[in-house]
Write a protein that holds these residues in place. Structure first.
Motif, PDB file in Angstrom:
ATOM      1  N   THR A 167     151.558  94.236 -20.197  1.00 19.84           N
ATOM      2  CA  THR A 167     150.134  94.525 -20.357  1.00 19.84           C
ATOM      3  C   THR A 167     149.611  95.376 -19.209  1.00 19.84           C
ATOM      4  OG1 THR A 167     149.739  92.499 -21.609  1.00 19.84           O
ATOM      5  CG2 THR A 167     147.836  93.505 -20.551  1.00 19.84           C
ATOM      6  N   GLU A 168     150.030  95.035 -17.987  1.00 22.09           N
ATOM      7  CA  GLU A 168     149.613  95.858 -16.859  1.00 22.09           C
ATOM      8  C   GLU A 168     150.194  97.264 -16.967  1.00 22.09           C
ATOM      9  OE1 GLU A 168     150.112  96.331 -12.058  1.00 22.09           O
ATOM     10  OE2 GLU A 168     150.026  94.279 -12.856  1.00 22.09           O
ATOM     11  N   MET A 169     151.442  97.381 -17.397  1.00 19.77           N
ATOM     12  CA  MET A 169     152.025  98.712 -17.543  1.00 19.77           C
ATOM     13  C   MET A 169     151.295  99.515 -18.619  1.00 19.77           C
ATOM     14  SD  MET A 169     153.991 101.020 -16.447  1.00 19.77           S
ATOM     15  CE  MET A 169     154.852 100.061 -15.183  1.00 19.77           C
ATOM     16  N   ARG A 170     150.871  98.843 -19.691  1.00 16.63           N
ATOM     17  CA  ARG A 170     150.067  99.545 -20.704  1.00 16.63           C
ATOM     18  C   ARG A 170     148.779 100.073 -20.097  1.00 16.63           C
ATOM     19  NH1 ARG A 170     145.744  98.150 -23.117  1.00 16.63           N
ATOM     20  NH2 ARG A 170     145.954  95.925 -22.735  1.00 16.63           N
ATOM     21  N   ARG A 171     148.127  99.285 -19.263  1.00 15.92           N
ATOM     22  CA  ARG A 171     146.885  99.737 -18.637  1.00 15.92           C
ATOM     23  C   ARG A 171     147.138 100.893 -17.685  1.00 15.92           C
ATOM     24  NH1 ARG A 171     144.069  95.350 -15.605  1.00 15.92           N
ATOM     25  NH2 ARG A 171     142.315  96.824 -15.688  1.00 15.92           N
ATOM     26  N   ARG A 172     148.315 100.947 -17.082  1.00 10.77           N
ATOM     27  CA  ARG A 172     148.638 102.071 -16.201  1.00 10.77           C
ATOM     28  C   ARG A 172     148.930 103.340 -17.001  1.00 10.77           C
ATOM     29  NH1 ARG A 172     150.847 100.702 -10.807  1.00 10.77           N
ATOM     30  NH2 ARG A 172     150.408  98.512 -10.353  1.00 10.77           N
ATOM     31  N   LEU A 173     149.622 103.217 -18.131  1.00  9.21           N
ATOM     32  CA  LEU A 173     150.030 104.383 -18.923  1.00  9.21           C
ATOM     33  C   LEU A 173     148.958 104.831 -19.912  1.00  9.21           C
ATOM     34  CD1 LEU A 173     153.726 103.378 -19.671  1.00  9.21           C
ATOM     35  CD2 LEU A 173     152.941 105.078 -18.011  1.00  9.21           C
ATOM     36  N   ARG A 174     148.115 103.920 -20.399  1.00 10.68           N
ATOM     37  CA  ARG A 174     146.957 104.214 -21.222  1.00 10.68           C
ATOM     38  C   ARG A 174     147.303 104.852 -22.582  1.00 10.68           C
ATOM     39  NH1 ARG A 174     142.483 103.684 -18.387  1.00 10.68           N
ATOM     40  NH2 ARG A 174     141.307 105.233 -19.559  1.00 10.68           N
ATOM     41  N   PRO A 175     148.240 104.264 -23.335  1.00 16.79           N
ATOM     42  CA  PRO A 175     148.529 104.764 -24.683  1.00 16.79           C
ATOM     43  C   PRO A 175     147.456 104.339 -25.670  1.00 16.79           C
ATOM     44  CG  PRO A 175     149.763 102.763 -24.306  1.00 16.79           C
ATOM     45  CD  PRO A 175     149.053 103.066 -23.002  1.00 16.79           C
ATOM     46  N   ASN A 176     147.389 105.046 -26.804  1.00 15.24           N
ATOM     47  CA  ASN A 176     146.520 104.634 -27.908  1.00 15.24           C
ATOM     48  C   ASN A 176     147.216 103.667 -28.853  1.00 15.24           C
ATOM     49  OD1 ASN A 176     145.468 107.963 -27.840  1.00 15.24           O
ATOM     50  ND2 ASN A 176     144.055 106.280 -27.453  1.00 15.24           N
ATOM     51  N   VAL A 177     148.517 103.853 -29.037  1.00 10.66           N
ATOM     52  CA  VAL A 177     149.275 103.071 -30.019  1.00 10.66           C
ATOM     53  C   VAL A 177     150.455 102.415 -29.305  1.00 10.66           C
ATOM     54  CG1 VAL A 177     150.607 103.126 -32.154  1.00 10.66           C
ATOM     55  CG2 VAL A 177     148.629 104.643 -31.878  1.00 10.66           C
ATOM     56  N   VAL A 178     150.572 101.093 -29.445  1.00 14.34           N
ATOM     57  CA  VAL A 178     151.738 100.372 -28.943  1.00 14.34           C
ATOM     58  C   VAL A 178     152.526  99.887 -30.147  1.00 14.34           C
ATOM     59  CG1 VAL A 178     152.570  98.406 -27.608  1.00 14.34           C
ATOM     60  CG2 VAL A 178     150.534  99.659 -26.845  1.00 14.34           C
ATOM     61  N   LEU A 179     153.813 100.219 -30.168  1.00 11.40           N
ATOM     62  CA  LEU A 179     154.694  99.890 -31.286  1.00 11.40           C
ATOM     63  C   LEU A 179     155.529  98.656 -30.972  1.00 11.40           C
ATOM     64  CD1 LEU A 179     155.963 103.533 -31.881  1.00 11.40           C
ATOM     65  CD2 LEU A 179     154.172 102.343 -33.162  1.00 11.40           C
ATOM     66  N   ASP A 180     155.851  97.904 -32.022  1.00 13.34           N
ATOM     67  CA  ASP A 180     156.684  96.720 -31.852  1.00 13.34           C
ATOM     68  C   ASP A 180     157.801  96.747 -32.894  1.00 13.34           C
ATOM     69  OD1 ASP A 180     157.476  94.404 -30.614  1.00 13.34           O
ATOM     70  OD2 ASP A 180     155.612  93.323 -30.972  1.00 13.34           O
ATOM     71  N   ASP A 181     158.688  95.752 -32.828  1.00 14.03           N
ATOM     72  CA  ASP A 181     159.843  95.665 -33.724  1.00 14.03           C
ATOM     73  C   ASP A 181     160.746  96.883 -33.579  1.00 14.03           C
ATOM     74  OD1 ASP A 181     158.790  93.287 -34.563  1.00 14.03           O
ATOM     75  OD2 ASP A 181     158.028  94.042 -36.477  1.00 14.03           O
ATOM     76  N   CYS A 182     160.895  97.359 -32.352  1.00  9.79           N
ATOM     77  CA  CYS A 182     161.778  98.499 -32.072  1.00  9.79           C
ATOM     78  C   CYS A 182     162.235  98.385 -30.623  1.00  9.79           C
ATOM     79  CB  CYS A 182     161.063  99.830 -32.327  1.00  9.79           C
ATOM     80  SG  CYS A 182     159.533 100.050 -31.409  1.00  9.79           S
ATOM     81  N   PRO A 183     163.350  99.012 -30.282  1.00  6.96           N
ATOM     82  CA  PRO A 183     163.889  98.878 -28.922  1.00  6.96           C
ATOM     83  C   PRO A 183     163.132  99.734 -27.916  1.00  6.96           C
ATOM     84  CG  PRO A 183     165.276 100.323 -30.215  1.00  6.96           C
ATOM     85  CD  PRO A 183     164.253  99.777 -31.165  1.00  6.96           C
ATOM     86  N   ALA A 184     163.429  99.494 -26.650  1.00  7.48           N
ATOM     87  CA  ALA A 184     162.844 100.304 -25.588  1.00  7.48           C
ATOM     88  C   ALA A 184     163.166 101.775 -25.807  1.00  7.48           C
ATOM     89  CB  ALA A 184     163.367  99.840 -24.231  1.00  7.48           C
ATOM     90  N   PHE A 185     162.184 102.611 -25.572  1.00  7.98           N
ATOM     91  CA  PHE A 185     162.277 104.066 -25.669  1.00  7.98           C
ATOM     92  C   PHE A 185     162.478 104.558 -27.099  1.00  7.98           C
ATOM     93  CE2 PHE A 185     164.144 102.667 -21.567  1.00  7.98           C
ATOM     94  CZ  PHE A 185     163.055 102.971 -20.771  1.00  7.98           C
ATOM     95  N   TRP A 186     162.194 103.701 -28.080  1.00 10.85           N
ATOM     96  CA  TRP A 186     162.278 104.134 -29.478  1.00 10.85           C
ATOM     97  C   TRP A 186     161.353 105.311 -29.731  1.00 10.85           C
ATOM     98  CZ3 TRP A 186     158.964 104.500 -33.695  1.00 10.85           C
ATOM     99  CH2 TRP A 186     159.571 104.646 -34.956  1.00 10.85           C
ATOM    100  N   GLU A 187     160.208 105.347 -29.019  1.00  9.36           N
ATOM    101  CA  GLU A 187     159.252 106.443 -29.222  1.00  9.36           C
ATOM    102  C   GLU A 187     159.836 107.815 -28.886  1.00  9.36           C
ATOM    103  OE1 GLU A 187     158.893 104.958 -25.061  1.00  9.36           O
ATOM    104  OE2 GLU A 187     158.861 103.981 -27.035  1.00  9.36           O
ATOM    105  N   ASP A 188     160.945 107.850 -28.126  1.00 10.32           N
ATOM    106  CA  ASP A 188     161.603 109.129 -27.861  1.00 10.32           C
ATOM    107  C   ASP A 188     162.182 109.748 -29.137  1.00 10.32           C
ATOM    108  OD1 ASP A 188     160.977 108.862 -25.204  1.00 10.32           O
ATOM    109  OD2 ASP A 188     163.023 108.522 -24.503  1.00 10.32           O
TER     110      ASP A 188
END
Length: 293
Positions: A167-188
């Motif tokens: 949650t703190e990392m989300r506040r640091r990075l400030r994305p609009n969309v957070v995805l789940d049910d996928c592995p780390a760096f899936w957004e790449d």
């Protein structure tokens, strides 16, 4: 299959976000109401100013004191994050002799009062600027929602003892969309080579993933205090390279200080909605309009 776990808009640029269950894609492709307002140095044109550290925007890149301001919002409606009012709180600050304070401001009617209150805290004059149609995003080409996975947030938070959790990392990075049910760096997976876009379906909306987001100093700073992690960039780059998935291979990924994905929303999709729980599917790679990237 990935799904949308969180939707977050930032009605006042460089300040706190607000969680949404559903969000409409606005005229320029951003979540409606996202970055509608921003603070700039007095007299600066927000459309001409750079969003970098010396560009005139009063943001975390150039003004660590911004992190001390907390914001909560009253919104237009359930799918539009345009604020009708904002409640701001600030800590005591010896540098400008301001006491801790909290005030509610109606928007846009009390913009002058916001300017005076924030300017007193910072010690210099500021303007509160407004862009109701497309917002004031950092990326002036790819205006669509930014996306990252929850697993990525958890992994990157683990690289730093000073970061409490995802949650703190989300506040640091400030994305609009957070995805789940996928592995780390899936957004790449959501960007390809230059001149190409990845078409992504989310619920009944479609977006084009185009570019891995270049990071700045802001993620290195505590989102509440502005305290900076020593060696953040170096640690991030080392670990990003060590955990880089095979699917990240792209000529857009030209250095390792990139995380999160910028998107473009086709005009036909403006007015569509994204919702928490929507399944996210990769539809394929296609040519991208050269005017975009």
């Amino acid at each position: 299959m990935a799904r949308i776990a969180d939707l977050v808009a930032y009605p006042l640029k460089s300040n706190d976000g607000v969680a949404l269950d559903r969000a409409e894609l606005g005229a320029a492709g951003a979540l409606r109401g996202d970055r509608t307002y921003a603070l700039v140095e007095a007299g600066v044109d927000p459309h001409e100013a750079s969003v970098g550290g010396n560009g005139g925007y009063v943001n975390g890149k150039r003004e660590p004191a911004v992190h001390g301001i907390r914001a909560s919002y009253e919104l237009t409606d359930s799918v539009d994050a345009t604020p009708t009012a904002v409640t701001l709180s600030r800590p005591a600050r010896a540098e400008t002799r301001t006491d801790a304070d909290e005030r509610r401001f109606a928007l846009p009617d009390e913009a002058d009062a916001v300017e005076a209150w924030v300017g007193e805290y910072l010690g210099y004059d500021v303007d509160l600027v407004r862009e109701p149609d497309g917002g004031l995003p950092d990326d002036r080409v790819a205006h669509g929602p930014t996306a990252v996975s929850r697993a990525t947030l958890e992994t990157v938070a683990g690289w730093f003892d000073a970061v409490a959790d995802a949650t703190e990392m989300r506040r640091r990075l400030r994305p609009n969309v957070v995805l789940d049910d996928c592995p780390a760096f899936w957004e790449d997976r959501l960007f390809a080579d230059r001149g190409e876009a990845v078409r992504v379906a989310a619920g009944d909306a479609e977006l084009l993933g185009v570019n891995p987001c270049q990071r700045c100093v802001v993620p290195s700073r505590n989102p509440d205090t502005g305290a900076e992690i020593d060696g953040f960039r170096e640690t991030f780059i080392k670990n990003r390279r060590a955990t880089l998935p095979d699917w990240t291979e792209s000529d857009r990924f030209d250095h390792d200080f990139r995380l999160m994905v910028n998107t473009v929303v086709p005009e036909t999709q403006r007015g569509a909605t994204l919702a928490v729980g929507d399944e996210v599917r990769i539809e394929g790679i296609e040519p991208l309009d050269g005017e975009l990237y």
